[in-house]
Design a protein around this motif. Sequence first.
Motif, PDB file in Angstrom:
ATOM      1  N   LEU A  74       0.973  -1.258  -0.099  1.00  0.00           N
ATOM      2  CA  LEU A  74      -0.016   0.088   0.112  1.00  0.00           C
ATOM      3  C   LEU A  74       1.040   1.227  -0.050  1.00  0.00           C
ATOM      4  N   SER A  75       0.685   2.129  -0.687  1.00  0.00           N
ATOM      5  CA  SER A  75       1.315   3.417  -0.826  1.00  0.00           C
ATOM      6  C   SER A  75       0.726   4.361   0.309  1.00  0.00           C
ATOM      7  N   TRP A  76       1.243   5.602   0.670  1.00  0.00           N
ATOM      8  CA  TRP A  76       0.678   6.339   1.455  1.00  0.00           C
ATOM      9  C   TRP A  76      -0.531   6.998   1.377  1.00  0.00           C
ATOM     10  N   THR A  77      -0.833   7.280   0.058  1.00  0.00           N
ATOM     11  CA  THR A  77      -2.292   7.619  -0.294  1.00  0.00           C
ATOM     12  C   THR A  77      -3.077   6.435  -0.026  1.00  0.00           C
ATOM     13  N   GLU A  78      -2.760   5.241  -0.227  1.00  0.00           N
ATOM     14  CA  GLU A  78      -3.901   4.270  -0.392  1.00  0.00           C
ATOM     15  C   GLU A  78      -4.230   4.073   1.023  1.00  0.00           C
ATOM     16  N   ALA A  79      -3.015   4.056   2.043  1.00  0.00           N
ATOM     17  CA  ALA A  79      -2.941   3.652   3.583  1.00  0.00           C
ATOM     18  C   ALA A  79      -3.932   4.662   4.022  1.00  0.00           C
ATOM     19  N   ALA A  80      -3.897   5.904   3.836  1.00  0.00           N
ATOM     20  CA  ALA A  80      -4.392   6.996   4.417  1.00  0.00           C
ATOM     21  C   ALA A  80      -6.138   6.936   3.973  1.00  0.00           C
ATOM     22  N   LEU A  81      -6.181   6.601   2.845  1.00  0.00           N
ATOM     23  CA  LEU A  81      -7.673   6.644   2.408  1.00  0.00           C
ATOM     24  C   LEU A  81      -8.463   5.317   2.998  1.00  0.00           C
ATOM     25  N   LEU A  82      -7.890   4.248   3.384  1.00  0.00           N
ATOM     26  CA  LEU A  82      -8.294   3.119   3.877  1.00  0.00           C
ATOM     27  C   LEU A  82      -8.372   3.295   5.625  1.00  0.00           C
ATOM     28  N   ALA A  83      -7.486   3.961   6.028  1.00  0.00           N
ATOM     29  CA  ALA A  83      -7.348   4.360   7.535  1.00  0.00           C
ATOM     30  C   ALA A  83      -8.735   4.978   8.023  1.00  0.00           C
ATOM     31  N   GLY A  84      -8.924   6.027   7.118  1.00  0.00           N
ATOM     32  CA  GLY A  84     -10.224   6.976   7.336  1.00  0.00           C
ATOM     33  C   GLY A  84     -11.327   6.443   7.169  1.00  0.00           C
ATOM     34  N   HIS A 103      -2.124  14.853  -4.345  1.00  0.00           N
ATOM     35  CA  HIS A 103      -2.561  15.129  -5.570  1.00  0.00           C
ATOM     36  C   HIS A 103      -2.864  13.977  -6.172  1.00  0.00           C
ATOM     37  N   THR A 104      -2.979  12.783  -5.411  1.00  0.00           N
ATOM     38  CA  THR A 104      -3.130  11.574  -6.218  1.00  0.00           C
ATOM     39  C   THR A 104      -4.626  11.327  -6.245  1.00  0.00           C
ATOM     40  N   PRO A 105      -5.223  11.059  -7.264  1.00  0.00           N
ATOM     41  CA  PRO A 105      -6.818  11.099  -7.188  1.00  0.00           C
ATOM     42  C   PRO A 105      -7.414   9.569  -6.632  1.00  0.00           C
ATOM     43  N   LEU A 106      -8.620   9.824  -6.052  1.00  0.00           N
ATOM     44  CA  LEU A 106      -9.069   8.815  -5.400  1.00  0.00           C
ATOM     45  C   LEU A 106      -9.445   7.578  -6.552  1.00  0.00           C
ATOM     46  N   PRO A 107      -9.791   6.291  -6.178  1.00  0.00           N
ATOM     47  CA  PRO A 107      -9.872   5.209  -7.269  1.00  0.00           C
ATOM     48  C   PRO A 107     -11.203   5.569  -7.689  1.00  0.00           C
ATOM     49  N   ARG A 108     -11.299   5.207  -8.829  1.00  0.00           N
ATOM     50  CA  ARG A 108     -12.652   5.477  -9.521  1.00  0.00           C
ATOM     51  C   ARG A 108     -13.705   4.509  -9.118  1.00  0.00           C
ATOM     52  N   PRO A 109     -14.934   5.120  -8.905  1.00  0.00           N
ATOM     53  CA  PRO A 109     -15.960   4.175  -8.103  1.00  0.00           C
ATOM     54  C   PRO A 109     -16.306   2.926  -9.090  1.00  0.00           C
ATOM     55  N   ALA A 110     -16.077   3.008 -10.129  1.00  0.00           N
ATOM     56  CA  ALA A 110     -16.546   1.596 -11.055  1.00  0.00           C
ATOM     57  C   ALA A 110     -15.338   0.676 -10.809  1.00  0.00           C
ATOM     58  N   ASP A 111     -14.214   1.224 -10.141  1.00  0.00           N
ATOM     59  CA  ASP A 111     -13.087  -0.176 -10.153  1.00  0.00           C
ATOM     60  C   ASP A 111     -13.314  -0.574  -8.497  1.00  0.00           C
ATOM     61  N   ILE A 112     -14.118   0.111  -7.788  1.00  0.00           N
ATOM     62  CA  ILE A 112     -14.228  -0.459  -6.364  1.00  0.00           C
ATOM     63  C   ILE A 112     -15.362  -1.438  -5.979  1.00  0.00           C
ATOM     64  N   HIS A 113     -15.070  -2.804  -5.985  1.00  0.00           N
ATOM     65  CA  HIS A 113     -15.786  -3.846  -5.864  1.00  0.00           C
ATOM     66  C   HIS A 113     -15.140  -5.083  -5.501  1.00  0.00           C
ATOM     67  N   LEU A 114     -15.956  -5.901  -4.738  1.00  0.00           N
ATOM     68  CA  LEU A 114     -15.602  -7.271  -4.356  1.00  0.00           C
ATOM     69  C   LEU A 114     -15.129  -8.192  -5.391  1.00  0.00           C
ATOM     70  N   SER A 115     -14.237  -8.743  -5.207  1.00  0.00           N
ATOM     71  CA  SER A 115     -13.768  -9.855  -6.374  1.00  0.00           C
ATOM     72  C   SER A 115     -14.525 -11.239  -5.996  1.00  0.00           C
ATOM     73  N   GLY A 116     -14.687 -12.039  -7.084  1.00  0.00           N
ATOM     74  CA  GLY A 116     -15.528 -13.267  -6.704  1.00  0.00           C
ATOM     75  C   GLY A 116     -16.948 -13.286  -7.000  1.00  0.00           C
ATOM     76  N   LYS A 117     -17.617 -14.474  -6.850  1.00  0.00           N
ATOM     77  CA  LYS A 117     -19.072 -14.495  -7.121  1.00  0.00           C
ATOM     78  C   LYS A 117     -19.863 -14.130  -6.007  1.00  0.00           C
ATOM     79  N   GLN A 118     -20.737 -13.425  -6.311  1.00  0.00           N
ATOM     80  CA  GLN A 118     -21.944 -13.041  -5.149  1.00  0.00           C
ATOM     81  C   GLN A 118     -23.184 -13.714  -5.353  1.00  0.00           C
ATOM     82  N   GLY A 119     -23.818 -14.089  -4.148  1.00  0.00           N
ATOM     83  CA  GLY A 119     -25.296 -14.815  -4.247  1.00  0.00           C
ATOM     84  C   GLY A 119     -26.263 -13.858  -4.556  1.00  0.00           C
ATOM     85  N   PRO A 120     -27.537 -14.314  -4.897  1.00  0.00           N
ATOM     86  CA  PRO A 120     -28.385 -13.361  -5.230  1.00  0.00           C
ATOM     87  C   PRO A 120     -28.823 -12.279  -4.103  1.00  0.00           C
TER      88      PRO A 120
END
Length: 815
Positions: free
Chosen positions: A210-220, A264-281
């Motif tokens: 994790l980078s500083w930017t990524e760690a700070a986002l997750l920590a918040g 100055h690092t942008p946030l991850p794109r909303p479309a890229d944020i999702h769980l991996s793997g299959k989900q139930g109904p």
Amino acid sequence: MPRSALKEASAKPRRRIRKLRLLGLLLILFLLGLMAFFLGLVTAVAGEIPSLDPARLQKQEADGYIYAGVPSRRVLAVLRGSQSRIIVPSDQVDPRMKQAIVAVEDKRFYEHRGVDLHGIMRAVWQDVRNEKVVEGGSTITQQFVKNTYLHGQRSIGRKLKEAALAWQLEQRWSKDKILTGYLNTIYFGNGAYGIEQAAITYFHHKAKTLSWTEAALLAGIPADPNLYDPVTNPKAAHERRDLVLHLLLDQGDITRAELRRAEHTPLPRPADIHLSGKQGPAGYFTDYVKQQLIDRYGSGRVFGGGLRVQTTIDLHVQHFARLAISKWLGDPHGPSAALVAVDPRTGKVLAMIGGNSYHKSQFNLAVQGERQPGSSFKPFVLATALKQGISPSSDFESGPVQIPLGDKVWYVHNYEGSDLGRISLATATEFSDNTVYAQLTQLVGPGAVARTARQLGITSPLKSYFAIGLGAEAVNPLEMARAFSAFGNGGHRIDGAAFGNHPRAIAVVRSQNGQPVDDNTPVRRQALSADTAALETSLLQSVVTGGTGKRAQLSDGRPVAGKTGTTENYGDAWFVGYTPQLVAAVWVGYPNTLRPMLTEFQGGPVAGGTFPALIWKSFMEKALAYLHDEPADFPSASVPYSVSKLVVYRHGQVELDNGNCPGPKQLLYLPGRGPARTADCKVNEVDVPDVVGDTVEEANARLASMPLRPEYVYEPAKPRQHLGIVLRQYPAKGTLSSYQKVTLVLPKALHGVVPKVVGLRFARAKARLARFHLKWEVDGSPPASAVVTWQSPRWRTAATRRMVVRLAVRKRRAG
């Protein structure tokens, strides 16, 4: 002195000594007992420390299951740790992440021993200073214990036990082990539990890099996963991330150059944020159920604790909801929809659509997507008015209105100038008249509207602003469907026996062995009287039969009641409607931004009576047929005769007109209802203006315009105090009859007034100050012809004996 008196005198000190010895003995016994209690508590909880290890917990896990309701009883999710979180050792977590979470959640983590008294006192002080809870006092160790502790009851005893366990844990585990365990158990939003799953969900790589930017986002995020969700609240998430980065800078963990790069690092794109793997109904519904379970039992028991959770969702009804939305909203770049369906008789949540694709975004528009409801909130204003006895036959003026709010004025108008003149409250409901409902909100009081909404099941924060009556306070489709259920259920809100004032998404929870853990049977809470609910429903039926919700009429002609809602600039559109057997709330809009929908409906704007009403109709026709609910009538509403009363809005409440009040309103009240208090209006009444701080001339002009008359009283002025300024007034506010007196308190100088000498030649300035028995002071030795450019104190202020007036001068130019 007699001998008996001497004996009595010597006995008194001995009795006092005996009492002090007894008191001291009791105190020692109490302290020993207290020490024994805490020693026993600490010893008792010490044996539970191994059960807190996430890795050990995962090995001991028994799979739990979430099932759909009847008839399918299909498995919606498997509750095991490997599904919701991936346990990783310390060396697989980037040190930046550890530093970031400590910086924002517990900066004294490496100093305290599990319980931070300094942090608790700081949190209490901040809460007292801000008059609300703004800071928590729990340490990371305490939060870790709470997240993994296997008993979910909330009590003082549990808090004490958690504190003792946190203290014991610090004696046996290293700080790094505790921190790693904590990061493996906390919730990071968007369905991700634990740091490894969070890193994969947000950044598609492991937590080791994790980078500083990524760690700070997750920590918040863990402090409030909904508020700081970068998908739906990117602004708040960005600000929170930058706060964490600045905390890291303050603690010397990063340099200023690293801070600038990270900011100055942008946030991850909303479309890229999702769980991996299959989900139930029914992924959105399943996540909502998981969160309810975690809130009650803790994540340690939910994931891998062997629970068997029977929910209320009907997957066939869920399928009909998805079909209805797909039928009317087919453009992938167009607006989205959320839909929630509830059985008003049992409170069961039968369907929940929270977005277009759970795989692409786990943000649940049905629960987390709080948006302004617009006019679909007006039924709560109407219910409040009916509770207060206001008859729906009462007349109001439909047209632009100006409602005074103290020092402000609230201007309200109808959409596109659709004014209807003088109309009844019933007609205003049918055609969703904003100006009438603004007047009604003022009459019943915004605080009363908020209380009614809460009683019916709205749990989102509601502020008592006047605009609440027009739907300015954000809510979500789930709570709107539940609140409307009470209208169709005789005024009863349905709670759960186990989960309380929450929608009934969970029916029963059993252990691995099938033993009942919680039976969440429906509990009826009377929010409105049956008569009020029936009258409310009859008025909301007219919205569908002839008003703004006509497109929601069902093909079989069965009775329908409901309300449309459209926010300003067509950013949100709602329809919430019900039959006696089923309630559904539909929201349409753009999920990630408040974007006006001006052309999306057949080239025109999207209002509540367009896509939302059509989606609602398509869904209800299939769902009601599947549920085999035959058409049924709502309970009939009886409207007794009404009594006309003249009322005025004064001092934040409605009062009866005493014959002197300006602009009284004539309302119809049900028998025996209406304001109990009579207003104390005066003949030719005018408001008393606040003139404190004005000059005498300004105050006189304002009073004369009312018209009122000034009367002056004086008090000794303080040195250097400005004269001719109103210090106080009596009365300070309220009303008087025209031409009555208002007493103004003015300062009076006892030792003269400082004259104005700015602009005079230095010689004339000295002479004038001398006449007022004042001294002067100036730098250097200016000539008599120099001009005074500045003085202190200023003119028209109170002087004192031998006051020195400082001067600044400039020489006059020659020629």
